[in-house]
Write a protein that holds these residues in place. Sequence first.
Motif, short mmCIF file in Angstrom:
data_model
loop_
_atom_site.label_atom_id
_atom_site.label_comp_id
_atom_site.label_asym_id
_atom_site.label_seq_id
_atom_site.Cartn_x
_atom_site.Cartn_y
_atom_site.Cartn_z
N VAL A 1 -2.43 12.22 -2.98
CA VAL A 1 -3.66 11.49 -2.66
C VAL A 1 -3.87 10.34 -3.65
O VAL A 1 -4.24 9.23 -3.27
CB VAL A 1 -4.88 12.42 -2.65
N HIS A 2 -3.62 10.60 -4.93
CA HIS A 2 -3.76 9.54 -5.93
C HIS A 2 -2.83 8.37 -5.62
O HIS A 2 -3.22 7.20 -5.76
CB HIS A 2 -3.43 10.08 -7.33
N ALA A 3 -1.60 8.67 -5.21
CA ALA A 3 -0.66 7.59 -4.87
C ALA A 3 -1.19 6.78 -3.69
O ALA A 3 -1.12 5.54 -3.68
CB ALA A 3 0.72 8.18 -4.55
N ALA A 4 -1.71 7.48 -2.68
CA ALA A 4 -2.26 6.78 -1.52
C ALA A 4 -3.47 5.93 -1.90
O ALA A 4 -3.66 4.83 -1.38
CB ALA A 4 -2.64 7.80 -0.44
N VAL A 5 -4.29 6.43 -2.82
CA VAL A 5 -5.45 5.67 -3.26
C VAL A 5 -5.02 4.41 -4.02
O VAL A 5 -5.57 3.32 -3.82
CB VAL A 5 -6.37 6.55 -4.14
N GLY A 6 -4.03 4.55 -4.91
CA GLY A 6 -3.52 3.38 -5.62
C GLY A 6 -2.99 2.33 -4.66
O GLY A 6 -3.20 1.13 -4.84
N TYR A 7 -2.30 2.79 -3.62
CA TYR A 7 -1.78 1.89 -2.59
C TYR A 7 -2.91 1.14 -1.91
O TYR A 7 -2.89 -0.10 -1.77
CB TYR A 7 -0.98 2.71 -1.59
N ALA A 8 -3.94 1.87 -1.47
CA ALA A 8 -5.05 1.25 -0.73
C ALA A 8 -5.82 0.28 -1.61
O ALA A 8 -6.24 -0.79 -1.15
CB ALA A 8 -5.97 2.34 -0.20
N ARG A 9 -6.04 0.63 -2.87
CA ARG A 9 -6.78 -0.28 -3.75
C ARG A 9 -6.01 -1.57 -3.97
O ARG A 9 -6.60 -2.66 -3.96
CB ARG A 9 -7.07 0.40 -5.08
N GLN A 10 -4.71 -1.47 -4.17
CA GLN A 10 -3.91 -2.68 -4.40
C GLN A 10 -3.97 -3.62 -3.21
O GLN A 10 -3.90 -4.85 -3.38
CB GLN A 10 -2.46 -2.29 -4.70
N LEU A 11 -4.14 -3.07 -2.01
CA LEU A 11 -4.17 -3.87 -0.79
C LEU A 11 -5.59 -4.06 -0.27
O LEU A 11 -5.80 -4.30 0.92
CB LEU A 11 -3.27 -3.24 0.27
N ASP A 12 -6.57 -3.95 -1.17
CA ASP A 12 -7.97 -4.28 -0.85
C ASP A 12 -8.52 -3.48 0.32
O ASP A 12 -9.31 -3.98 1.11
CB ASP A 12 -8.11 -5.78 -0.58
N ARG A 13 -8.05 -2.23 0.46
CA ARG A 13 -8.55 -1.29 1.47
C ARG A 13 -8.16 -1.67 2.90
O ARG A 13 -8.64 -1.04 3.85
CB ARG A 13 -10.07 -1.12 1.38
N LEU A 14 -7.31 -2.64 3.06
CA LEU A 14 -6.93 -3.08 4.40
C LEU A 14 -5.77 -2.28 4.96
O LEU A 14 -5.49 -2.32 6.16
CB LEU A 14 -6.57 -4.57 4.38
N SER A 15 -5.07 -1.55 4.10
CA SER A 15 -3.97 -0.69 4.51
C SER A 15 -4.07 0.60 3.71
O SER A 15 -4.47 0.57 2.54
CB SER A 15 -2.62 -1.37 4.27
N ALA A 16 -3.72 1.72 4.34
CA ALA A 16 -3.86 3.01 3.70
C ALA A 16 -2.65 3.88 4.01
O ALA A 16 -1.72 3.45 4.70
CB ALA A 16 -5.15 3.69 4.17
N GLN A 17 -2.67 5.10 3.48
CA GLN A 17 -1.60 6.06 3.75
C GLN A 17 -2.22 7.40 4.11
O GLN A 17 -3.39 7.67 3.80
CB GLN A 17 -0.69 6.21 2.52
N ALA A 18 -1.43 8.22 4.79
CA ALA A 18 -1.85 9.58 5.14
C ALA A 18 -1.17 10.58 4.22
O ALA A 18 -0.14 10.29 3.60
CB ALA A 18 -1.50 9.87 6.60
#
Length: 625
Positions: free
Chosen positions: A72-89
């Motif tokens: 979940v932390h990895a997915a959150v880091g991903y989403a924050r870097q992309l300004d919440r426009l892309s996420a992960q499951a």
Amino acid sequence: MTTPTRRLTVAQALVQFLSVQYTERDGVPHRLIAGTWGIFGHGNVAGLGQALLEAGEDTMPFHQGRNEQAMVHAAVGYARQLDRLSAQAVTTSIGPGATNLVTGAALATINRLPVLLLPGDYFATRAADPLLQQLEHPVEADLSVNDTLRPVSRYFDRITRPEALIPAALNAMRVLADPVETGAVTLALPQDVQAEAYDWPEEFFADRVWHVRRPAPDAFELAEAVEAIRSAERPLIVAGGGIHHSRAEEALKALVDATGIPVASTQAGKGSLRHDHPADLGGIGHTGTAVSDDIARAADLIIGVGTRYTDFTTASNTLFQNPVVRFVNLNITAFDAHKLAASTLVADAKSGLEALTSSLEGHRVDPAYEAEYRAGKESWERVVSAAFTAPDENAVPTQTQLLGALDAVVGDDDVVINAAGSLPGDLHKLWRARSPRQYHLEYGYSCMGYEIPAGIGVQQAAPDVAVWSLVGDGTYLMMPTEIVTAVQEGLPVNLVLIQNHGYASIGGLSESVGGERFGTAYRYRAADGTFSGDPLPVDLAANAASLGMDVLRPKTVRELREALATARASDRPTCVYVETDIATPTAPPAEAWWDVPVAETASRASAVQARQEYDRQVVDRRRHL
């Protein structure tokens, strides 16, 4: 007319549906669910596991994790870097795999960052009951451990029939893509339902674009805000993370350049202005700079932009001391805009800032005020330079000198990640943020163990950017597991590992509140039963190497700078292990208070003295009404 259908299992249908969801903002599309993290067990291996295998990497990229919380932390880091426009499951089995998601989900929701959680669940049919790892409740038979995710999720549903997936999946995407509602979203998936087939309408799998709106400010609220700013003598902008999520940095700069209003930043908002902008005063609050906190104490108008006003930002409601201080809050979320009894400007940060700039044409703060805060900024810059500079290049570095060495090595677009310990305070006060994404502090939940997996997520989102995960030994021991993932994926995350033999930050806090550093040192037990013996002989660098990282062990400031440069140039995951000088204090002291209640009655002198200091400070606390 017969509606075309496609026969798939629930898990297969969900993967296909997720693969064709997109966000769009300002005309630019982004894949909403860009990949899925997973650890498989009996609760998801035959359902989502089979579906991901069948779909293939082109349809849904899969990432193998080692710890569910870390995924979940990895997915959150991903989403924050992309300004919440892309996420992960993130998919897990039932039982401990599912409950391990709770901490990560809380972090995502508190920080308003999207992540989709797909834990397995008990049999919906109860054909096998109880299952391995199933929680049995004597009076609530429909309860499962996944219900622990309800309070930390912005949307929760349990899919007990195949056709129920359709509205649930659409609602999940709606929440993930909504800048007001976003956070962790949970779809609990009973393992028998995952494998059940259904005739799905083809239109369920059509490309779907979720527009991320930029609501403009209401005309009445805008007029009120403009009047408040024009009438203020000492306005101050508090920049929060919403500026980054909106990509409103240039709009903020335009407003500041036009009006001369200074900017102080929360942990999430740091970098909203480049550090060398004359109006950037650095961090605010308990871990803020002297100039920010001095200006905040005397400010007659606080303009909060995209901030939640946590206790660190407000110094536990002791910071804003001007008797006539007022607040104007620009926030896309009305819940946050109304804080501190503010006049509200409920709008997207970029749209709101642009509207303010246009409406304030010709207005500028008094030149004397500009001269005052610029002089304070110059004074603080000398404090930063002193903390970053080592008088002896051959000496063991202090923690702030380590930051100075890193400051000398990083590029403008590098990302520096931290979340807990003593580093957040030093970074908030001292770090010179050079670009909007460089300063990545998770301080909404301040979760130990976030930094390494978040570094992986950021590296996935920005593969050409150098990523630095900064951790102390306490945080490292919480969650080093995803080092293996970085090695497996070939992600050149740089780990700066600081050894200070215990919970240094909490040790300092404990001492200040009369706790005498109890239980915070990593040492052997002494004869009196306390942990005051010799330091434990752990070798964390060897541990990192055993997990596959390249490891550098600099001893001096000069060697440290060289090691950091080597790590930055490497194409492999690299650990720079540093034993810092903890006896020589170099960090500037706190410029504002933080309310940590102290024992009202105690027999130990340290606690009695701490309570006296607490009583002295708490009288400054205000309720802004």
